[in-house]
Scaffold this active site. Structure first.
Site, PDB file in Angstrom:
ATOM      1  N   ASN A   6       0.853  -1.189   0.000  1.00 38.60           N
ATOM      2  CA  ASN A   6       0.000   0.000   0.000  1.00 38.60           C
ATOM      3  C   ASN A   6       0.896   1.249   0.000  1.00 38.60           C
ATOM      4  OD1 ASN A   6      -1.413   2.262   1.083  1.00 38.60           O
ATOM      5  ND2 ASN A   6      -3.065   0.896   1.700  1.00 38.60           N
ATOM      6  N   HIS A   9       0.907   6.086   1.966  1.00 38.89           N
ATOM      7  CA  HIS A   9       1.710   6.967   2.816  1.00 38.89           C
ATOM      8  C   HIS A   9       2.703   7.805   2.027  1.00 38.89           C
ATOM      9  CE1 HIS A   9       0.013   5.706   6.535  1.00 38.89           C
ATOM     10  NE2 HIS A   9       0.249   4.437   6.247  1.00 38.89           N
ATOM     11  N   HIS A  42      -5.814   3.522  -1.559  1.00 37.99           N
ATOM     12  CA  HIS A  42      -7.149   3.831  -1.036  1.00 37.99           C
ATOM     13  C   HIS A  42      -7.518   5.221  -1.542  1.00 37.99           C
ATOM     14  CE1 HIS A  42      -9.888   4.112   2.812  1.00 37.99           C
ATOM     15  NE2 HIS A  42     -10.522   4.400   1.702  1.00 37.99           N
ATOM     16  N   ARG A  44      -9.736   8.037  -1.198  1.00 41.41           N
ATOM     17  CA  ARG A  44     -10.703   8.498  -0.199  1.00 41.41           C
ATOM     18  C   ARG A  44     -11.583   9.588  -0.769  1.00 41.41           C
ATOM     19  NH1 ARG A  44     -10.221   7.688   5.330  1.00 41.41           N
ATOM     20  NH2 ARG A  44      -8.739   6.057   5.845  1.00 41.41           N
ATOM     21  N   ARG A  48      -7.439  12.842   0.450  1.00 40.93           N
ATOM     22  CA  ARG A  48      -6.397  13.408   1.323  1.00 40.93           C
ATOM     23  C   ARG A  48      -4.998  12.892   0.994  1.00 40.93           C
ATOM     24  NH1 ARG A  48      -7.597  10.115   6.808  1.00 40.93           N
ATOM     25  NH2 ARG A  48      -9.664  10.938   6.462  1.00 40.93           N
ATOM     26  N   GLU A  69      -8.784   0.156  -2.841  1.00 38.54           N
ATOM     27  CA  GLU A  69      -9.612   0.195  -1.623  1.00 38.54           C
ATOM     28  C   GLU A  69     -10.518   1.398  -1.741  1.00 38.54           C
ATOM     29  OE1 GLU A  69      -7.337   0.650   1.899  1.00 38.54           O
ATOM     30  OE2 GLU A  69      -6.297  -1.234   1.626  1.00 38.54           O
ATOM     31  N   THR A 100      -8.083   3.346   8.158  1.00 42.57           N
ATOM     32  CA  THR A 100      -9.312   2.574   8.275  1.00 42.57           C
ATOM     33  C   THR A 100      -9.295   1.867   9.623  1.00 42.57           C
ATOM     34  OG1 THR A 100      -9.056   2.229   5.910  1.00 42.57           O
ATOM     35  CG2 THR A 100     -10.772   0.963   7.005  1.00 42.57           C
ATOM     36  N   GLU A 150     -10.921  -9.527   3.296  1.00 40.69           N
ATOM     37  CA  GLU A 150      -9.624  -9.181   3.875  1.00 40.69           C
ATOM     38  C   GLU A 150      -9.864  -9.062   5.373  1.00 40.69           C
ATOM     39  OE1 GLU A 150      -7.435  -5.767   2.300  1.00 40.69           O
ATOM     40  OE2 GLU A 150      -6.375  -5.601   4.224  1.00 40.69           O
ATOM     41  N   HIS A 189      -3.499  -4.881   7.820  1.00 43.58           N
ATOM     42  CA  HIS A 189      -3.597  -3.737   8.730  1.00 43.58           C
ATOM     43  C   HIS A 189      -2.694  -3.940   9.948  1.00 43.58           C
ATOM     44  CE1 HIS A 189      -5.083  -0.063  10.440  1.00 43.58           C
ATOM     45  NE2 HIS A 189      -5.721   0.139   9.318  1.00 43.58           N
ATOM     46  N   GLY A 190      -1.749  -3.028  10.089  1.00 45.85           N
ATOM     47  CA  GLY A 190      -0.876  -3.042  11.256  1.00 45.85           C
ATOM     48  C   GLY A 190       0.211  -4.110  11.220  1.00 45.85           C
TER      49      GLY A 190
HETATM   50  N1  PXP Z   1      -5.824  -3.190   4.351  1.00 45.98           N
HETATM   51  C1  PXP Z   1      -6.738  -2.193   4.442  1.00 45.98           C
HETATM   52  C2  PXP Z   1      -8.150  -2.478   4.079  1.00 45.98           C
HETATM   53  C3  PXP Z   1      -6.357  -0.904   4.856  1.00 45.98           C
HETATM   54  O1  PXP Z   1      -7.268   0.085   4.938  1.00 45.98           O
HETATM   55  C4  PXP Z   1      -4.992  -0.672   5.158  1.00 45.98           C
HETATM   56  C5  PXP Z   1      -4.558   0.711   5.564  1.00 45.98           C
HETATM   57  O2  PXP Z   1      -4.693   1.595   4.517  1.00 45.98           O
HETATM   58  C6  PXP Z   1      -4.084  -1.724   5.022  1.00 45.98           C
HETATM   59  C7  PXP Z   1      -4.537  -2.975   4.649  1.00 45.98           C
HETATM   60  C8  PXP Z   1      -2.635  -1.550   5.305  1.00 45.98           C
HETATM   61  O3  PXP Z   1      -2.467  -1.283   6.667  1.00 45.98           O
HETATM   62  P1  PXP Z   1      -1.057  -0.789   7.201  1.00 45.98           P
HETATM   63  O4  PXP Z   1      -0.779   0.518   6.537  1.00 45.98           O
HETATM   64  O5  PXP Z   1      -1.248  -0.686   8.676  1.00 45.98           O
HETATM   65  O6  PXP Z   1      -0.052  -1.838   6.798  1.00 45.98           O
END
Ligand code: PXP
Length: 234
Positions: A6, A9, A42, A44, A48, A69, A100, A150, A189-190
């Site tokens: 992703n 950032h 993503h 949005r 942003r 996303e 998210t 997911e 995520h995370g």
């Molecule tokens: N999956 C989804 C659906 C997300 O919204 C995000 C964050 O944008 C991620 C995965 C990736 O999460 P992280 O940036 O914490 O690795």
């Protein structure tokens, strides 16, 4: 197993100056050189970080899976049908959240999700739902007609010790349930360099979607070289 990187950032840093660098498209191509099997962005509602232009160019230039996303809104569905990413992951979206923060409320949103999924799939695009690690939510996801889920790993990622083990079991159970219903099972995520191994070893997982930890590490591993290059100019 698929690693989807992703690059949101990178766009967030660009937006700090509202300029052209760093470009998430360039970051995506470098991620692919590093072995990324897919790129996730993503888009949005408030744009942003990722802009429509990023999505459009990524669609044109990347040779790997492009995962969009997005929220299940009329505007986003229209964009997906036009740009045709390789897959769509429907996520909840609140304007004020930093990222998210939770999975979709699939029970409450079932009919809206069902309609959105049908429309997106109509253009030949597979659809995943970002959901909490709950077997109930997996069953509802199946009823919406989604191709994949997911599983949200945020609670696992933030927990420690025994609590983290419990969260890991929830994720593993959800993956198993998804597979038994013939849903593709992804997670994300995370996830970071310290907590990813246990998740990656869950059998049957199709892919992991990771952003923050990879982009954070990229800043740190790149900073020494970047400073050296500036010193040469001075
Ligand atoms: N999956 C989804 C659906 C997300 O919204 C995000 C964050 O944008 C991620 C995965 C990736 O999460 P992280 O940036 O914490 O690795």
């Amino acid at each position: 197993m698929i690693l989807g990187v992703n690059v949101d950032h990178v766009a967030t840093v660009r937006e700090a100056r509202k300029g052209v660098e760093p470009d998430p498209v360039m970051a995506a191509t470098l991620a692919i050189l590093g072995g990324a099997d897919g790129i996730t962005i993503h888009l949005r509602e408030d744009r942003r970080h990722i802009h429509d232009r990023d999505l459009k160019i990524l669609r044109e230039v990347i040779p790997v899976e492009l995962n969009l996303e997005m929220a299940a809104t009329k505007e986003m569905i229209g964009i997906a049908l036009k740009v045709k990413p390789d897959m769509v992951t429907l996520v909840p979206e609140k304007r004020e959240e930093l990222t998210t923060e939770g999975g979709l409320d699939v029970k409450r949103q079932k009919s809206n999700l069902k309609n959105a999924i049908r429309r997106i799939q109509g253009a030949g695009i597979p659809v995943g739902l970002f959901i909490n690690p709950s077997t109930d939510d997996i069953a509802v996801s199946k009823e919406t007609g989604a191709d994949m889920v997911e599983i949200h790993t945020g609670l696992y990622a933030n927990a420690k010790g025994g609590k983290q083990e419990k969260e890991l079991i929830k994720v593993a159970r959800s993956v198993k349930e998804a597979l038994s219903l013939k849903l593709g099972a992804n997670a994300g995520h995370g996830l970071n360099y310290f907590n990813v191994k246990n998740i990656a070893s869950i059998e049957g997982l199709r892919g992991l979607y990771i952003g923050h930890s990879i982009i954070s590490r990229a800043v740190l591993v790149g900073i020494e070289r970047a400073v050296r290059e500036m010193k040469v100019l001075l």
